[in-house]
Motif scaffolding. Structure first.
Motif, mmCIF file in Angstrom:
data_model
loop_
_atom_site.group_PDB
_atom_site.id
_atom_site.type_symbol
_atom_site.label_atom_id
_atom_site.label_comp_id
_atom_site.label_asym_id
_atom_site.label_seq_id
_atom_site.Cartn_x
_atom_site.Cartn_y
_atom_site.Cartn_z
ATOM 1 N N ALA A 11 0.788 -1.110 0.054
ATOM 2 C CA ALA A 11 0.037 0.034 -0.239
ATOM 3 C C ALA A 11 0.867 1.280 0.009
ATOM 4 O O ALA A 11 0.722 2.233 -0.726
ATOM 5 N N SER A 104 -4.503 4.503 0.731
ATOM 6 C CA SER A 104 -3.103 4.994 0.208
ATOM 7 C C SER A 104 -3.351 5.685 -1.082
ATOM 8 O O SER A 104 -4.426 5.081 -1.721
ATOM 9 N N HIS A 107 -4.056 2.856 -3.578
ATOM 10 C CA HIS A 107 -5.412 2.358 -3.475
ATOM 11 C C HIS A 107 -6.363 3.471 -4.159
ATOM 12 O O HIS A 107 -7.123 3.077 -4.924
#
Length: 199
Positions: A11, A104, A107
């Protein structure tokens, strides 16, 4: 625990052993032993970007298969300082707001979760979601973007409904300029990155 570690690293993109130790409350020797096991299993890569600075860990394609994101394309020296400082900032925010959910930038890009700001091609460094569903965009600015670009980003934050505020953590040298640009925009909050990290 290893799956959590792989998720966190991917991430973030990459991070250092001390950051992993802080995130998972592990002593340094446990972190290094754990990382070596993951490297030996073909899930992780260790790379030193700068001499006399901590090396970084990032996932192989095999390791990324255990997460919900693809592996990173590579590591650039130009993005190193921003990324390492961003992980430190996220860890500090988690420390202060342990109840928040962190999404994040990786993402956000995957989910096209741009909250309207993506209309101008910009994605925040991440989103904090509080327990009351309040969403705050997090931006780390260590060098100043162009004035017109920042003005467009600031205006975009003001014209969507999902994000309540955008918190900018800035190098002290650019705070005056960003404070001036964000004047009369109460949803933009300017903070000193250095002062925040030393609190």
């Amino acid at each position: 625990r290893d799956m959590e570690i792989l998720q966190f690293i991917n991430a973030s993109g990459y991070c250092t052993a001390p950051q992993l130790g802080k995130r998972f409350a592990m002593k340094w020797w446990i972190v290094y032993r754990r990382m070596q096991c993951l490297i030996n299993a073909g899930l992780l890569i260790h790379q030193r970007v700068y001499f006399a600075r901590h090396g970084i860990y990032f996932l192989t394609s095999q390791g990324a298969g255990f997460t919900d994101l693809p592996p990173i394309d590579g590591v650039s020296k130009g993005g190193y300082d921003h990324q390492i400082n961003l992980v430190d900032l996220v860890l500090k925010l988690r420390e202060i707001y342990p109840e928040v959910e962190w999404v994040s930038e990786r993402h956000l890009k995957q989910q096209k979760f741009y909250y309207g700001v993506g209309k101008i091609g910009h994605v925040a460094d991440g989103i904090l979601t509080f327990q009351d569903d309040r969403k705050v965009a997090i931006e780390l600015e260590l060098s100043q973007k162009g004035k017109q670009r920042l003005e467009k980003i600031f205006l975009a934050y003001g014209t969507q409904l999902e994000i309540e505020e955008a918190w900018y953590f800035c190098a002290d040298s650019i705070i005056p300029a960003l404070s001036e640009l964000s004047k009369n925009k109460p949803y933009i909050k300017i903070h000193s990155f250095k002062e925040f990290m030393n609190e």
